[in-house]
Design a protein around this motif. Structure first.
Motif, mmCIF file in Angstrom:
data_model
loop_
_atom_site.group_PDB
_atom_site.id
_atom_site.type_symbol
_atom_site.label_atom_id
_atom_site.label_comp_id
_atom_site.label_asym_id
_atom_site.label_seq_id
_atom_site.Cartn_x
_atom_site.Cartn_y
_atom_site.Cartn_z
ATOM 1 N N ALA A 22 0.949 -1.250 0.197
ATOM 2 C CA ALA A 22 0.006 0.363 0.008
ATOM 3 C C ALA A 22 0.706 1.248 -0.213
ATOM 4 O O ALA A 22 0.823 2.140 -0.311
ATOM 5 N N LEU A 23 2.391 1.401 0.835
ATOM 6 C CA LEU A 23 2.948 2.445 0.889
ATOM 7 C C LEU A 23 2.991 2.780 -0.166
ATOM 8 O O LEU A 23 3.727 4.028 -0.955
ATOM 9 N N THR A 24 4.011 1.907 -0.837
ATOM 10 C CA THR A 24 5.016 1.557 -2.172
ATOM 11 C C THR A 24 3.985 2.454 -3.002
ATOM 12 O O THR A 24 4.271 3.520 -4.260
ATOM 13 N N LEU A 25 2.432 1.633 -3.563
ATOM 14 C CA LEU A 25 2.236 2.650 -3.978
ATOM 15 C C LEU A 25 1.489 3.404 -4.279
ATOM 16 O O LEU A 25 1.240 4.635 -5.137
ATOM 17 N N HIS A 53 7.823 -4.535 12.565
ATOM 18 C CA HIS A 53 7.816 -4.712 10.996
ATOM 19 C C HIS A 53 8.114 -3.408 10.659
ATOM 20 O O HIS A 53 8.563 -3.423 9.049
ATOM 21 N N GLY A 54 7.987 -2.549 10.739
ATOM 22 C CA GLY A 54 8.291 -1.123 10.302
ATOM 23 C C GLY A 54 9.331 -1.192 9.646
ATOM 24 O O GLY A 54 9.216 -0.647 8.553
ATOM 25 N N GLY A 55 10.889 -1.647 10.458
ATOM 26 C CA GLY A 55 11.968 -1.771 9.737
ATOM 27 C C GLY A 55 11.838 -2.699 8.197
ATOM 28 O O GLY A 55 12.655 -2.338 7.843
ATOM 29 N N ILE A 56 11.165 -3.837 7.758
ATOM 30 C CA ILE A 56 10.995 -4.690 7.498
ATOM 31 C C ILE A 56 11.036 -4.091 6.112
ATOM 32 O O ILE A 56 10.882 -3.989 4.848
ATOM 33 N N ILE A 57 9.114 -3.510 6.606
ATOM 34 C CA ILE A 57 8.604 -2.518 5.719
ATOM 35 C C ILE A 57 9.111 -1.346 4.853
ATOM 36 O O ILE A 57 9.123 -1.263 3.615
ATOM 37 N N ALA A 104 11.302 1.233 -0.166
ATOM 38 C CA ALA A 104 12.818 1.667 -0.584
ATOM 39 C C ALA A 104 12.683 0.801 -1.873
ATOM 40 O O ALA A 104 12.691 1.196 -2.903
ATOM 41 N N MET A 105 12.605 -0.285 -1.462
ATOM 42 C CA MET A 105 13.769 -1.176 -2.226
ATOM 43 C C MET A 105 12.184 -1.893 -3.747
ATOM 44 O O MET A 105 13.068 -1.595 -4.747
ATOM 45 N N ASN A 106 10.808 -1.894 -3.149
ATOM 46 C CA ASN A 106 9.880 -1.785 -4.890
ATOM 47 C C ASN A 106 10.082 -0.134 -5.322
ATOM 48 O O ASN A 106 9.251 0.174 -6.290
ATOM 49 N N LEU A 107 10.098 1.139 -4.595
ATOM 50 C CA LEU A 107 9.800 2.308 -5.321
ATOM 51 C C LEU A 107 10.116 2.164 -6.486
ATOM 52 O O LEU A 107 9.230 2.975 -7.168
ATOM 53 N N PRO A 108 11.431 2.150 -6.416
ATOM 54 C CA PRO A 108 11.849 2.792 -8.160
ATOM 55 C C PRO A 108 11.167 1.786 -9.409
ATOM 56 O O PRO A 108 10.684 2.248 -10.496
ATOM 57 N N PHE A 109 10.929 0.372 -9.223
ATOM 58 C CA PHE A 109 10.647 -0.517 -10.040
ATOM 59 C C PHE A 109 8.842 0.351 -10.193
ATOM 60 O O PHE A 109 7.970 0.487 -11.341
#
Lengths: 322, 311
Positions: free
Chosen positions: B96-99, B175-179, B184-189
């Motif tokens: 959700a956050l990434t989107l 959880h927050g740390g993993i999230i 960050a990892m998925n944002l560029p894509f």
């Protein structure tokens, strides 16, 4: 937040409105970008910088980075002299390039064979993408079972036709890992090359057919050259991804036996967590990063070149017509 | 097209297709079948498809969240249920956050001109190739040291109340740390794939909204977003898939309470006496991606092609 302010969708947006809230206007794009930019700075760019800094230090997991000692290029030099790193590097190379080569041949070949109007094509594609959606960890799990010496699927099949057992994970570990990756990722190449095939200009294919080109000739002289740009980008994408593979190998062989399947990603993880040499692991990460950077730059350069060529061709075609 | 030249496909063609289907779903079926077998049946080799299906493995795997006590278990060893809940929280929240962040950034990159736009779009493209293994060392270091928040007041207290975690509030172990690292990892894509969808939204629609007095945020959320639903679907599936399946970074960051399913599978995969149970956990981990594939394969394929062709 959604208060109607004078909007500025583009640089040439309505000038008279602009005066009402000039600050907000100018800030709008930054407001849109800010969340993503902050997260990426904090959790992507800063860590990368941190890693590069750390790669010059003698760094133990129990220390914070500021307490560590600066050792210059010692970590990098140590790696270059380390036979285990060499082996790991070559295993990675062999894995990545052989996987991509086989997947390209199989994927493109299948796309060429299956490029016809088929009733169940969408079902087929759905089933094909299944392997790459499933967790690599699970893929490793299933393949480890299938490769198992006594009750694995492959050895049972060999037994059933009267052939001797093969010690897959013991004697051919790299091959086994490569087979599993080919299973998982050939569909990626297949789907992309099928899409490329189906968007080829029909006129060229029809012209070739009218001129009496055989199926094989059409493939070699028309289809493959026209698909080449997409195929090269696909190949580079896949190659970059092949350097990221980790979980499948971790579950299948754990990098062993010996170092025979210990790809760089796995070695980084082990150096950091088992050997507790964070500085060395950082230097290794940096080597991997540089390698991937070269590949990515190659991909950029290629797409740029391709776009320029397409523009030139279009321009030439227009000139001819006009 | 080739079909016009060869209207009648020969049987070998259909044999090939059958073989391909068998090869691609065979291992998945094997996973399903084995998860329904007793350990003895898995290793004995007799039977193949002829066996009594049992849900015992699933009971063992889910023993910590079942409402009854399975008879065959003396105590609950694998705490799969908790890991499953962790995986769901982490995957859903990070998707959700990434989107949200990704589509806003993508919109700005496509529609606005501003200082730093080029460098942002270039760096977004460049970091797409970073493998999780490269992030492992810095993330491990930062999340355990530099990104620790003060426990007693301010952001640290809020963070702990909201996301839970250990006594010392470091990002690692929450959880927050993993999230955070997944986002960050998925944002560029996501940014990059959504750009290709936003470009296709006709500008006239946005201008009409503007004339009607909508602000940029209204225009974006009310006019643009509904039009790029296919792109959002594709992006969310890819993001979810990565967050759901990822092992390495999660294993470096998670502690006992925030462990995700892939970690649990890797940790238990070497013990071969619980073979059936491990297959059951594997199957449970595979179910969401399988469902996505079956119901949204078109979006996945669109996303994949958009992701590659526009290299």
């Amino acid at each position: 937040m959604a208060r109607p302010t004078s909007p500025r969708l583009t640089a040439n947006a309505a000038a008279p409105l602009r005066r009402r809230a000039p600050m907000l206007n100018r800030l709008t794009p930054y407001l849109f970008v800010a969340p993503a930019a902050v997260v990426m700075l904090l959790a992507l760019f800063y860590p990368i910088g941190y890693m590069i800094w750390g790669s010059f230090r003698d760094w133990d997991p129990s220390q914070s980075l500021s307490e560590t000692e600066f050792v210059g290029l010692a970590n990098y030099a140590k790696l270059l002299a380390d036979p285990a790193f060499h082996e790991s590097f070559w295993v990675t190379m062999v894995f990545a390039f052989s996987v991509v080569a086989v997947e390209m041949v199989l994927g493109v070949g299948l796309a060429l064979m299956l490029d016809r109007e088929l009733r169940g094509m969408s079902v087929l594609r759905t089933l094909f993408i299944l392997p790459m959606m499933i967790a690599p960890v699970v893929v490793g799990l299933v393949w480890r079972y299938m490769f198992h010496q006594t009750y694995g699927t492959f050895n049972r099949a060999l037994e059933a036709v009267g052939l001797p057992d093969v010690n897959w994970l013991g004697q051919h570990p790299l091959l086994s890992v490569i087979i599993a990756d080919i299973w998982q990722w050939t569909p990626f190449i297949f789907i992309l090359s099928l899409a490329a095939l189906q968007s080829l200009p029909r006129s060229a294919l029809e012209a070739a057919r009218i001129d009496g080109a055989t199926g094989w000739q059409q493939i070699v002289h028309i289809k493959l050259p026209l698909m080449a740009p997409v195929l090269i980008v696909t190949m580079l994408l896949r190659l970059i991804d092949a350097f990221k593979v980790l979980e499948v190998i971790l579950v299948l062989t754990g990098g062993g036996p010996g170092l025979s399947t210990e790809i760089l990603a796995l070695r980084i993880a082990r150096t950091a967590r088992e050997f507790r040499e964070l500085g060395e692991a950082a230097a290794m990460s940096n080597y991997l990063l540089m390698l991937l950077m070269v590949l990515t730059l190659g991909m950029f350069a290629f797409t740029r070149f391709q776009e320029a060529r397409a523009r030139r061709l279009r321009f030439a075609a227009e000139q001819e017509e006009g | 097209m080739a079909s016009a030249a060869r209207p009648r496909a020969n049987p070998a063609f259909y044999a090939l297709i059958a073989l391909l289907i068998f090869m691609s779903i065979g291992p998945v079926l094997l996973l399903l079948v084995n998860s329904l077998k007793l350990d003895v049946d898995i290793t004995s080799g007799a039977g193949g498809l002829l066996f009594m299906p049992t849900i015992r493995n699933y009971e063992t795997a889910l023993c910590d969240i079942l409402w009854y006590e399975p008879e065959h278990l003396r105590f609950c060893q694998i705490r799969f249920g908790g890991a499953f809940v962790n995986s769901i929280i982490i995957a859903l929240v990070s998707t959700a956050l990434t989107l949200v962040m990704g589509c806003m950034a993508a919109y700005a990159l496509v529609r606005f001109r501003f200082m730093g736009r080029d460098s942002l779009s270039l760096s977004t493209l460049a970091v797409r190739m970073i493998p999780p293994a490269v992030l492992l060392v810095p993330v491990f270091g930062l999340w355990n040291n530099a990104f620790c928040l003060d426990n007693d007041y301010g952001l640290g207290a809020w963070w702990r109340d909201t996301f839970g975690g250990r006594g010392d509030v470091c990002l690692a172990g929450t959880h927050g740390g993993i999230i955070l690292i997944y986002v960050a990892m998925n944002l560029p894509f996501v940014i990059w794939i959504l750009q290709s969808f936003i470009v296709q939204v006709p500008r006239s629609l946005e201008e009409a909204a503007r004339v009607d007095g909508a602000g940029p945020f209204q225009t974006f959320f009310i006019v643009v977003l509904p039009l790029i639903k296919p792109g959002l679907a594709a992006a969310s599936i890819f993001t979810f898939r990565i967050a759901w399946n990822e092992y390495l970074l999660a294993s470096a960051l998670a502690d006992r309470d925030t462990m995700t399913v892939p970690i649990l599978i890797v940790n238990n995969a070497s013990e071969f006496d619980g073979l059936g149970t491990i297959f059951a956990t594997g199957m449970l981990l595979a179910i969401p991606p399988i469902l996505f594939t079956l119901f949204a394969s078109r979006q996945i394929i669109t996303g994949m092609t958009a992701g590659a062709v526009k290299g």
